[in-house]
Write an enzyme that holds these catalytic residues in place. Structure first.
Site, PDB file in Angstrom:
ATOM      1  N   ASP A   1      -5.790   1.490  -1.231  1.00 22.52           N
ATOM      2  CA  ASP A   1      -5.643   0.947  -0.789  1.00 22.52           C
ATOM      3  C   ASP A   1      -5.024   1.999   0.522  1.00 22.52           C
ATOM      4  O   ASP A   1      -4.752   3.246  -0.352  1.00 22.52           O
ATOM      5  CB  ASP A   1      -4.318   0.759  -0.603  1.00 22.52           C
ATOM      6  CG  ASP A   1      -2.650   0.011   0.471  1.00 22.52           C
ATOM      7  OD1 ASP A   1      -2.991   0.978   1.702  1.00 22.52           O
ATOM      8  OD2 ASP A   1      -1.619  -0.706  -0.421  1.00 22.52           O
TER       9      ASP A   1
ATOM     10  N   ARG B   1      -3.477   2.766   3.360  1.00 23.34           N
ATOM     11  CA  ARG B   1      -2.606   3.343   4.881  1.00 23.34           C
ATOM     12  C   ARG B   1      -1.807   4.559   4.152  1.00 23.34           C
ATOM     13  O   ARG B   1      -2.077   4.858   3.365  1.00 23.34           O
ATOM     14  CB  ARG B   1      -1.492   2.511   4.258  1.00 23.34           C
ATOM     15  CG  ARG B   1      -2.686   0.586   4.819  1.00 23.34           C
ATOM     16  CD  ARG B   1      -1.875   0.155   5.587  1.00 23.34           C
ATOM     17  NE  ARG B   1      -1.356  -1.020   3.560  1.00 23.34           N
ATOM     18  CZ  ARG B   1      -1.107  -1.770   3.335  1.00 23.34           C
ATOM     19  NH1 ARG B   1      -0.801  -2.792   4.053  1.00 23.34           N
ATOM     20  NH2 ARG B   1      -0.515  -2.616   2.133  1.00 23.34           N
TER      21      ARG B   1
END
Length: 214
Positions: free
Chosen positions: A141, A143
């Site tokens: 991930d 982000r």
């Protein structure tokens, strides 16, 4: 240079415009859409603010949703994920309670649209959503919510209730100087096509979702 509580450069509101919204199921509401100057990642993120239809105590923290862009789910209604239904749910809850939705241009957990579709192909071969990202050379991930923290500070939101099942969003915002008073769970939008995806989120990264066992 002005800094936020989390040590980030301060962003400022660039434009704020009222936009009437209408979803495919007929649900209608109105949002105030904000754009920004000086976001750290240079992306064109949006903050949609909602007045709310219910009275809220002045001292209570507003409800906020961080929603990462998902073209396949948000626009085309893909059932491989739960993004489209989560967006629709968030808009209605925010329209009732008041608060803000941050629409963050972080497709595919930050790896981009084409790479996300490459990851889908690997999922069809048996990998889960996280394994597929790493097999492509990306992080599970990627982000980063620094720009989200800047946006919140720019519109005067320093304390909030976060509409999420994802503990990483809570942890990142707190580390960036935003007070998360509470995490408010979203609904579970289960389909035959996304059950394995939801179980991976629950089992691998601790999302607070109740999904039946395989």
């Amino acid at each position: 240079m002005a800094l936020t509580a989390g040590g980030l450069p301060a962003a400022t509101v660039r434009t704020a415009v009222t936009v009437p919204l209408r979803f495919s199921d007929g649900y209608e509401t109105t949002a105030r859409v904000h754009t920004f100057h000086a976001l750290v990642d240079g992306a064109e993120h949006l903050l949609l603010s909602f007045e709310g239809r219910r009275p809220r105590a002045r001292e209570s923290a507003p409800l906020v949703r961080l929603h990462s862009e998902c073209l396949t789910g948000d626009v085309f209604g893909s059932e491989r994920c739960d993004c489209g239904p989560q967006l629709r749910e968030a808009v209605e809850r925010l329209s009732e309670d008041g608060g803000a939705l941050l629409y963050l241009r972080q497709e595919g957990r930050g790896i981009g649209l084409y790479a996300k579709l490459d990851a889908y192909a690997l999922q069809d071969e048996g990998l889960d959503t996280y394994e597929a990202n790493t097999a492509l050379g990306h992080g599970e991930d990627e982000r980063d919510y620094s720009a989200a923290a800047q946006m919140l500070h720019a519109v005067g939101i320093h304390r909030l209730r976060l509409l999420t099942n994802n503990p990483d969003k809570v942890a990142q915002l707190r580390a960036l100087g935003v007070e998360v008073a509470d995490a408010v769970a979203t609904g579970v939008h289960l389909t035959d096509a996304n059950a394995r995806y939801l179980r991976a989120k629950r089992d691998h990264t601790g999302h607070t979702i109740d999904v039946p066992a395989a």
